[in-house]
Design a protein around this motif. Structure first.
Motif, PDB file in Angstrom:
ATOM      1  N   ALA A  68     -35.091   1.974  14.297  1.00 31.79           N
ATOM      2  CA  ALA A  68     -35.620   3.294  13.943  1.00 31.79           C
ATOM      3  C   ALA A  68     -36.041   4.066  15.190  1.00 31.79           C
ATOM      4  O   ALA A  68     -35.831   5.277  15.279  1.00 31.79           O
ATOM      5  CB  ALA A  68     -36.803   3.140  12.987  1.00 31.79           C
ATOM      6  N   GLU A  69     -36.615   3.360  16.162  1.00 32.43           N
ATOM      7  CA  GLU A  69     -37.019   4.019  17.407  1.00 32.43           C
ATOM      8  C   GLU A  69     -35.797   4.536  18.166  1.00 32.43           C
ATOM      9  O   GLU A  69     -35.805   5.659  18.696  1.00 32.43           O
ATOM     10  CB  GLU A  69     -37.801   3.042  18.278  1.00 32.43           C
ATOM     11  N   LYS A  70     -34.726   3.744  18.188  1.00 32.20           N
ATOM     12  CA  LYS A  70     -33.486   4.185  18.836  1.00 32.20           C
ATOM     13  C   LYS A  70     -32.877   5.367  18.091  1.00 32.20           C
ATOM     14  O   LYS A  70     -32.336   6.296  18.709  1.00 32.20           O
ATOM     15  CB  LYS A  70     -32.489   3.033  18.906  1.00 32.20           C
ATOM     16  N   ARG A  71     -32.981   5.350  16.762  1.00 36.34           N
ATOM     17  CA  ARG A  71     -32.473   6.463  15.955  1.00 36.34           C
ATOM     18  C   ARG A  71     -33.247   7.743  16.276  1.00 36.34           C
ATOM     19  O   ARG A  71     -32.680   8.831  16.326  1.00 36.34           O
ATOM     20  CB  ARG A  71     -32.607   6.137  14.457  1.00 36.34           C
ATOM     21  N   LYS A  72     -34.560   7.601  16.467  1.00 36.23           N
ATOM     22  CA  LYS A  72     -35.365   8.773  16.800  1.00 36.23           C
ATOM     23  C   LYS A  72     -34.906   9.375  18.127  1.00 36.23           C
ATOM     24  O   LYS A  72     -34.792  10.594  18.260  1.00 36.23           O
ATOM     25  CB  LYS A  72     -36.844   8.396  16.887  1.00 36.23           C
ATOM     26  N   GLU A  73     -34.613   8.521  19.096  1.00 37.21           N
ATOM     27  CA  GLU A  73     -34.146   9.003  20.397  1.00 37.21           C
ATOM     28  C   GLU A  73     -32.811   9.729  20.258  1.00 37.21           C
ATOM     29  O   GLU A  73     -32.579  10.757  20.901  1.00 37.21           O
ATOM     30  CB  GLU A  73     -34.028   7.826  21.363  1.00 37.21           C
ATOM     31  N   VAL A  74     -31.927   9.183  19.409  1.00 35.49           N
ATOM     32  CA  VAL A  74     -30.644   9.849  19.147  1.00 35.49           C
ATOM     33  C   VAL A  74     -30.880  11.218  18.516  1.00 35.49           C
ATOM     34  O   VAL A  74     -30.269  12.218  18.906  1.00 35.49           O
ATOM     35  CB  VAL A  74     -29.755   8.975  18.222  1.00 35.49           C
ATOM     36  N   GLU A 133     -47.921  11.962  17.584  1.00 38.48           N
ATOM     37  CA  GLU A 133     -47.288  12.433  18.818  1.00 38.48           C
ATOM     38  C   GLU A 133     -45.790  12.613  18.637  1.00 38.48           C
ATOM     39  O   GLU A 133     -45.205  13.594  19.107  1.00 38.48           O
ATOM     40  CB  GLU A 133     -47.572  11.442  19.954  1.00 38.48           C
ATOM     41  N   GLN A 134     -45.147  11.665  17.930  1.00 34.40           N
ATOM     42  CA  GLN A 134     -43.695  11.768  17.774  1.00 34.40           C
ATOM     43  C   GLN A 134     -43.301  12.929  16.866  1.00 34.40           C
ATOM     44  O   GLN A 134     -42.282  13.581  17.089  1.00 34.40           O
ATOM     45  CB  GLN A 134     -43.097  10.456  17.279  1.00 34.40           C
ATOM     46  N   VAL A 138     -40.845  16.083  18.023  1.00 31.19           N
ATOM     47  CA  VAL A 138     -39.702  16.599  17.262  1.00 31.19           C
ATOM     48  C   VAL A 138     -39.913  18.066  16.926  1.00 31.19           C
ATOM     49  O   VAL A 138     -39.018  18.892  17.087  1.00 31.19           O
ATOM     50  CB  VAL A 138     -39.491  15.752  15.978  1.00 31.19           C
ATOM     51  N   SER A 139     -41.121  18.407  16.477  1.00 29.17           N
ATOM     52  CA  SER A 139     -41.430  19.787  16.098  1.00 29.17           C
ATOM     53  C   SER A 139     -41.201  20.760  17.250  1.00 29.17           C
ATOM     54  O   SER A 139     -40.676  21.862  17.053  1.00 29.17           O
ATOM     55  CB  SER A 139     -42.889  19.875  15.631  1.00 29.17           C
TER      56      SER A 139
END
Length: 202
Positions: A68-74, A133-134, A138-139
């Motif tokens: 999920a963390e890698k997906r967020k970076e993508v 923070e994340q 994104v926002s």
């Protein structure tokens, strides 16, 4: 989460164990997974596994959280690539998720055996808490001039809706064995409906 002893492992041993865990959860879903297979693949004593993880569920959610963390970076890279256009970035994100070969069997087993805990773990990488923070990261990348929103509170709910649509479409792709093209067509229709709205404008 893994115990500190896991993080203290030399990097090579840590990666060997991660690959063994991923191989087992790519073979079968969580409830059918075998710690025996993991320790055999990793070439470690069974007792060592419990020095690193509480149980197989702990190992599974470590892997899922990492994915999920890698997906967020993508997703963040795609937001930047699409100049903050939220819907275009989400469409590109879904296409990436269904076409990449890496982790595909793990994702298939995960989404075909979805529980609330699994869904929550996957979704929190994108829309955990409005003040996290994340979420703020994104926002800040989203071009809000294109959106009919009153502020970040509404954006938070939009992100939850979009990530739920992503999850549902991944489940449908794997459950119905849809081709990438079919899955993408369904997803594109849904994104268009979300983008244009359901009601006719006056």
């Amino acid at each position: 989460m893994p115990k500190q002893t896991f993080y203290n492992l030399p990097e090579e041993k840590k990666q060997t164990l991660i690959r063994a865990v991923e191989k087992e959860f790519s073979r079968v879903p969580l409830h059918d997974a075998s710690i025996t297979n993991i320790v055999k693949e990793a070439d470690i004593p069974r007792g060592s596994f419990y020095q690193y993880f509480d149980d197989k569920e702990d190992a599974f959610f470590f892997l899922l959280d990492d994915l999920a963390e890698k997906r967020k970076e993508v997703f963040i890279r795609l937001l930047e690539k699409h100049h903050g256009d939220l819907i275009d970035a989400v469409r590109a994100f879904f296409q990436t998720a269904i076409t990449e070969v890496e982790n595909l069997n793990f994702m298939k087993n995960t989404f075909l055996n979805m529980t609330y805990k699994i869904e929550d773990s996957f979704l929190k990488a994108f829309s955990d808490r409005q003040n996290s923070e994340q979420f703020r990261e994104v926002s800040s990348l989203i071009d809000k001039r294109k959106l009919n929103l009153a502020g970040d509170k509404e954006l938070f709910h939009v992100m939850q809706i979009l990530t739920s649509v992503i999850v549902r479409n991944l489940v449908e792709k794997f459950a119905r064995n849809l081709s990438d093209e079919e899955a993408m067509n369904h997803f594109t229709i849904q994104m268009k409906l979300l983008k244009t709205g359901l009601y006719q404008t006056e």
